[in-house]
Motif scaffolding. Sequence first.
Motif, short mmCIF file in Angstrom:
data_model
loop_
_atom_site.label_atom_id
_atom_site.label_comp_id
_atom_site.label_asym_id
_atom_site.label_seq_id
_atom_site.Cartn_x
_atom_site.Cartn_y
_atom_site.Cartn_z
N ILE A 265 0.83 -1.21 0.00
CA ILE A 265 0.00 0.00 0.00
C ILE A 265 0.87 1.26 0.00
CG2 ILE A 265 -1.63 1.33 1.42
CD1 ILE A 265 -2.85 -1.37 2.25
N VAL A 266 1.98 1.22 0.72
CA VAL A 266 2.79 2.44 0.87
C VAL A 266 3.44 2.89 -0.43
CG1 VAL A 266 3.27 2.20 3.33
CG2 VAL A 266 4.74 1.05 1.67
N THR A 267 3.57 2.00 -1.41
CA THR A 267 4.20 2.40 -2.67
C THR A 267 3.21 2.40 -3.84
OG1 THR A 267 4.88 0.11 -3.14
CG2 THR A 267 6.45 1.53 -1.96
N ALA A 268 1.93 2.09 -3.56
CA ALA A 268 0.93 2.05 -4.63
C ALA A 268 0.63 3.46 -5.12
CB ALA A 268 -0.34 1.38 -4.14
N PRO A 269 0.63 3.69 -6.43
CA PRO A 269 0.36 5.04 -6.95
C PRO A 269 -1.08 5.46 -6.72
CG PRO A 269 0.46 3.46 -8.74
CD PRO A 269 0.88 2.72 -7.50
N GLY A 270 -1.27 6.75 -6.48
CA GLY A 270 -2.61 7.31 -6.37
C GLY A 270 -3.31 7.06 -5.07
N LEU A 271 -2.61 6.56 -4.05
CA LEU A 271 -3.22 6.27 -2.76
C LEU A 271 -2.74 7.24 -1.70
CD1 LEU A 271 -3.19 2.40 -2.17
CD2 LEU A 271 -5.09 3.83 -2.86
N ASP A 272 -3.63 7.55 -0.74
CA ASP A 272 -3.21 8.22 0.48
C ASP A 272 -2.85 7.11 1.46
OD1 ASP A 272 -2.81 9.67 2.77
OD2 ASP A 272 -4.67 10.83 2.62
N ALA A 273 -1.63 6.58 1.28
CA ALA A 273 -1.22 5.37 2.00
C ALA A 273 -1.27 5.56 3.50
CB ALA A 273 0.18 4.96 1.56
N ALA A 274 -0.79 6.70 3.99
CA ALA A 274 -0.75 6.94 5.43
C ALA A 274 -2.16 6.90 6.02
CB ALA A 274 -0.08 8.27 5.74
#
Length: 444
Positions: A265-274
């Motif tokens: 999740i932390v490196t997936a593009p287009g996500l607010d991972a935090a």
Amino acid sequence: MNRLIQSGLMFGNLIRVDSPALIDRYNRALQHLTGQQTALTEFHIDISGFSPEIGDELGDPLYLNHHGVNRQFILLTTEQKTAPLLDATFSTSRTILRQFIETNEAQLFALTARDAVAGELVNSVFSLTTPARLLDIRKITVEADTTGGTLRQARELAEMVDEFKTREDAWFDDPLIARMIGAARNTGDILRNPVLLETMSFETQNFWTSHFGGCYLFRAVDRPALITAGDKTALRDLPIGAVFDLSDRSRIARFLESNRLVEPIVTAPGLDAAAILRQKMDFVVVDAAQDAGIDLTGATRRDIRHLARRHAGQLPEAYHGLGRLVHWAEGAGDWPRITSEHPSYFLSLRAADTPDRDLVNMLLAELAPRDIRQLFICHKQLFYQLYRAWSETKRSYVVDFLTREYQVDKAGARAALFGHEPPMQEPGDDLIARVGPWGAVKGR
């Protein structure tokens, strides 16, 4: 379960059937398929036409899904395409039904204006008597017609029309002309308005089934495997690359990574991972609060995080692992090394952008059931099963959360969590692709 029903989280978006005309059509289709009828004057149906109320009335929750294999269906309206599929025994069934309705929507709209359309999702397996029969399921074909046989008659009429056009003496064949006129009374003008449904077949290489304790079968990947939530000893002899159960965390992690089915999740593009990871941390706190007997009735996100700060030392390692990922995502910490045996590992992943995205997210939900939002979205049957065992305080929190933060924008939530955008970097030999999201996956 009443709280779930009242909140629209169970049996939501079903189609209400209460008009005498529709009930009569449904009964004709039900009689055609099963030899039974309903005496109810009001009920609800899912995408397949299954009604939980009729299931209770007949004492048979599988009245349209005998042996849980070849699902039958009854279509009263094309609006059923947006309804859920209740008690699915295969992950592919709802997708197939929806695609069938959407592909043939204009024809089905015309047909259901006069009659119900009844049919079946047909494959070569009629009962799964042994696990080996799972491997015989490879193609599903949709067969359908109205209860009056409109499509069959249309095909017969088309054949008669062809004969009439091509035979030199057809103008003098009174019996042929009489049959054509009789068929046309039921089918209408098939030359101007062809009454045909596109024959549709679907390859089913990778799927989930509820049979044999719940199995995820992956055949159309580089390294095939079957993953079961049940007893893998009964499945060991299957002619497939590998058989795992849910306790084989490292082996499952290696399988998912080697087939490039997941991404961190932390490196997936287009996500607010935090933000996504912080929400997962909240879910871990809720799980721990349930175990500690803490009342969460009416708890807000702020209350949950206040509770986490007060009891940080007593929270499970899954919470702290996710916290280290959040710190890295926000630039406040080093890249964490989280192995596949770590309790936060599968919480930190989502499905990669492949045709099997939904199936992989379903598997991840079962591997990390603390994420109640993903569990509800991706694996409702398991959600309902676990919900029954939760404490009253956790049930209250979960229903309140899903009603407040998911129901109001289902499409937006799904897009934010599972939608994919093209990566910004150029494709190349990056470290994550080579060694996995948190470093090389350890063996067992």
